[in-house]
Design a protein around this motif. Structure first.
Motif, PDB file in Angstrom:
ATOM      1  N   SER A 183       7.889  -9.032  10.509  1.00  0.00           N
ATOM      2  CA  SER A 183       6.590  -8.350  10.596  1.00  0.00           C
ATOM      3  C   SER A 183       5.471  -9.245  10.084  1.00  0.00           C
ATOM      4  O   SER A 183       5.679 -10.112   9.230  1.00  0.00           O
ATOM      5  N   GLN A 184       4.284  -9.038  10.605  1.00  0.00           N
ATOM      6  CA  GLN A 184       3.110  -9.797  10.154  1.00  0.00           C
ATOM      7  C   GLN A 184       2.882  -9.572   8.664  1.00  0.00           C
ATOM      8  O   GLN A 184       2.487 -10.489   7.950  1.00  0.00           O
ATOM      9  N   TRP A 185       3.101  -8.348   8.209  1.00  0.00           N
ATOM     10  CA  TRP A 185       2.908  -8.041   6.798  1.00  0.00           C
ATOM     11  C   TRP A 185       3.771  -8.956   5.934  1.00  0.00           C
ATOM     12  O   TRP A 185       3.284  -9.590   4.998  1.00  0.00           O
ATOM     13  N   TYR A 186       5.058  -9.043   6.253  1.00  0.00           N
ATOM     14  CA  TYR A 186       5.970  -9.858   5.451  1.00  0.00           C
ATOM     15  C   TYR A 186       5.663 -11.350   5.605  1.00  0.00           C
ATOM     16  O   TYR A 186       5.674 -12.093   4.627  1.00  0.00           O
ATOM     17  N   LEU A 187       5.409 -11.781   6.822  1.00  0.00           N
ATOM     18  CA  LEU A 187       5.143 -13.198   7.060  1.00  0.00           C
ATOM     19  C   LEU A 187       3.910 -13.679   6.300  1.00  0.00           C
ATOM     20  O   LEU A 187       3.832 -14.857   5.927  1.00  0.00           O
ATOM     21  N   ASN A 188       2.951 -12.787   6.052  1.00  0.00           N
ATOM     22  CA  ASN A 188       1.720 -13.161   5.357  1.00  0.00           C
ATOM     23  C   ASN A 188       1.813 -13.048   3.831  1.00  0.00           C
ATOM     24  O   ASN A 188       0.850 -13.374   3.139  1.00  0.00           O
ATOM     25  N   LEU A 189       2.921 -12.586   3.320  1.00  0.00           N
ATOM     26  CA  LEU A 189       3.082 -12.478   1.863  1.00  0.00           C
ATOM     27  C   LEU A 189       3.278 -13.852   1.230  1.00  0.00           C
ATOM     28  O   LEU A 189       3.827 -14.759   1.859  1.00  0.00           O
ATOM     29  N   ASN A 190       2.851 -13.974  -0.006  1.00  0.00           N
ATOM     30  CA  ASN A 190       3.194 -15.145  -0.804  1.00  0.00           C
ATOM     31  C   ASN A 190       4.613 -14.933  -1.304  1.00  0.00           C
ATOM     32  O   ASN A 190       4.854 -14.040  -2.108  1.00  0.00           O
ATOM     33  N   LYS A 191       5.531 -15.748  -0.795  1.00  0.00           N
ATOM     34  CA  LYS A 191       6.941 -15.595  -1.141  1.00  0.00           C
ATOM     35  C   LYS A 191       7.368 -16.687  -2.120  1.00  0.00           C
ATOM     36  O   LYS A 191       6.770 -17.760  -2.170  1.00  0.00           O
ATOM     37  N   ALA A 192       8.419 -16.400  -2.842  1.00  0.00           N
ATOM     38  CA  ALA A 192       8.950 -17.342  -3.831  1.00  0.00           C
ATOM     39  C   ALA A 192       9.393 -18.635  -3.147  1.00  0.00           C
ATOM     40  O   ALA A 192       9.930 -18.597  -2.037  1.00  0.00           O
ATOM     41  N   ALA A 219       5.826  -9.107  -5.894  1.00  0.00           N
ATOM     42  CA  ALA A 219       5.026  -8.111  -6.614  1.00  0.00           C
ATOM     43  C   ALA A 219       3.960  -8.779  -7.496  1.00  0.00           C
ATOM     44  O   ALA A 219       2.828  -8.292  -7.591  1.00  0.00           O
ATOM     45  N   ILE A 220       4.291  -9.884  -8.087  1.00  0.00           N
ATOM     46  CA  ILE A 220       3.352 -10.564  -8.988  1.00  0.00           C
ATOM     47  C   ILE A 220       2.280 -11.335  -8.211  1.00  0.00           C
ATOM     48  O   ILE A 220       1.103 -11.314  -8.588  1.00  0.00           O
ATOM     49  N   TYR A 221       2.654 -11.973  -7.126  1.00  0.00           N
ATOM     50  CA  TYR A 221       1.743 -12.901  -6.443  1.00  0.00           C
ATOM     51  C   TYR A 221       1.090 -12.342  -5.181  1.00  0.00           C
ATOM     52  O   TYR A 221       0.482 -13.094  -4.421  1.00  0.00           O
ATOM     53  N   ASN A 222       1.188 -11.053  -4.973  1.00  0.00           N
ATOM     54  CA  ASN A 222       0.523 -10.447  -3.808  1.00  0.00           C
ATOM     55  C   ASN A 222      -0.294  -9.248  -4.228  1.00  0.00           C
ATOM     56  O   ASN A 222      -0.173  -8.661  -5.231  1.00  0.00           O
ATOM     57  N   GLN A 227       7.390   0.799   4.101  1.00  0.00           N
ATOM     58  CA  GLN A 227       6.249   1.414   3.404  1.00  0.00           C
ATOM     59  C   GLN A 227       5.408   0.402   2.628  1.00  0.00           C
ATOM     60  O   GLN A 227       4.336   0.750   2.134  1.00  0.00           O
ATOM     61  N   HIS A 228       5.887  -0.819   2.495  1.00  0.00           N
ATOM     62  CA  HIS A 228       5.171  -1.901   1.786  1.00  0.00           C
ATOM     63  C   HIS A 228       4.894  -1.548   0.328  1.00  0.00           C
ATOM     64  O   HIS A 228       3.891  -1.983  -0.238  1.00  0.00           O
ATOM     65  N   LEU A 229       5.792  -0.790  -0.276  1.00  0.00           N
ATOM     66  CA  LEU A 229       5.666  -0.392  -1.680  1.00  0.00           C
ATOM     67  C   LEU A 229       6.427  -1.413  -2.534  1.00  0.00           C
ATOM     68  O   LEU A 229       7.559  -1.175  -2.967  1.00  0.00           O
ATOM     69  N   ILE A 230       5.796  -2.543  -2.749  1.00  0.00           N
ATOM     70  CA  ILE A 230       6.454  -3.675  -3.395  1.00  0.00           C
ATOM     71  C   ILE A 230       6.927  -3.332  -4.805  1.00  0.00           C
ATOM     72  O   ILE A 230       8.057  -3.644  -5.179  1.00  0.00           O
ATOM     73  N   ASN A 231       6.074  -2.701  -5.604  1.00  0.00           N
ATOM     74  CA  ASN A 231       6.446  -2.387  -6.988  1.00  0.00           C
ATOM     75  C   ASN A 231       7.572  -1.361  -7.064  1.00  0.00           C
ATOM     76  O   ASN A 231       8.461  -1.470  -7.913  1.00  0.00           O
ATOM     77  N   ILE A 232       7.552  -0.385  -6.188  1.00  0.00           N
ATOM     78  CA  ILE A 232       8.660   0.577  -6.144  1.00  0.00           C
ATOM     79  C   ILE A 232       9.927  -0.126  -5.660  1.00  0.00           C
ATOM     80  O   ILE A 232      11.031   0.186  -6.099  1.00  0.00           O
TER      81      ILE A 232
END
Length: 154
Positions: free
Chosen positions: A31-40, A151-154, A97-102
């Motif tokens: 997904s575009q949402w995931y691809l655009n995240l800052n990942k480890a 969760a920390i970097y997005n 749902q893009h609920l990273i902290n949950i």
């Protein structure tokens, strides 16, 4: 014969759970949402996830067959159901749902549960079988770190 029955049952449940989790995550890692995240920086390539989960679920199913053969109690069944729910729901919570902290909370609880199984059911009768949980434990530590990084970097 009883152990074979348990192994087949748990393979069916565990791989069915993985399939359901995949369905619940929509496009997930594509997904575009995931691809655009800052990942480890230590995020493994996509194929590693499939290989890891295949190994994990085979080992976990064998472990569960031993556990349920030796300690088939209501408590063990509840722990297993909680594990299934946490495992499947993480995909929905994080990717859908893009609920990273949950997602961090969800995967942390799952990690604690698997470590609990390793520690609490590692007596003489399961002393060797418990090591079948190691791939699951290692992978959950990696996955928890990946989710926490996001969760920390997005």
């Amino acid at each position: 014969m009883k152990k074979t029955y348990w192994i087949l049952l748990f393979l069916f449940i565990n791989f069915g759970g993985l399939a359901l989790g995949i369905l619940l995550m929509n496009d997930g890692p594509r997904s575009q949402w995931y691809l655009n995240l800052n990942k480890a920086p230590w995020t493994p390539p996509g194929w590693v996830f499939g290989a890891a989960w295949t190994l994990i679920m085979v080992c976990f199913s064998i472990y569960l067959s031993d556990l349920f053969t030796i300690r088939n109690s209501k408590f063990v069944k509840i722990l297993f159901v909680i594990q299934v729910v946490l495992n499947i729901s993480w995909n929905f919570v994080f990717f859908n749902q893009h609920l990273i902290n949950i997602g961090v909370l969800n995967i942390s609880l799952l990690t604690l549960l698997i470590f609990y199984l390793f520690i609490s059911f590692g007596d003489d009768t399961l002393s060797k079988s418990k090591y079948l949980l190691l791939p699951y434990m290692i992978w959950l530590c990696i996955a928890t770190s990946l989710n926490t990084y996001i969760a920390i970097y997005n």
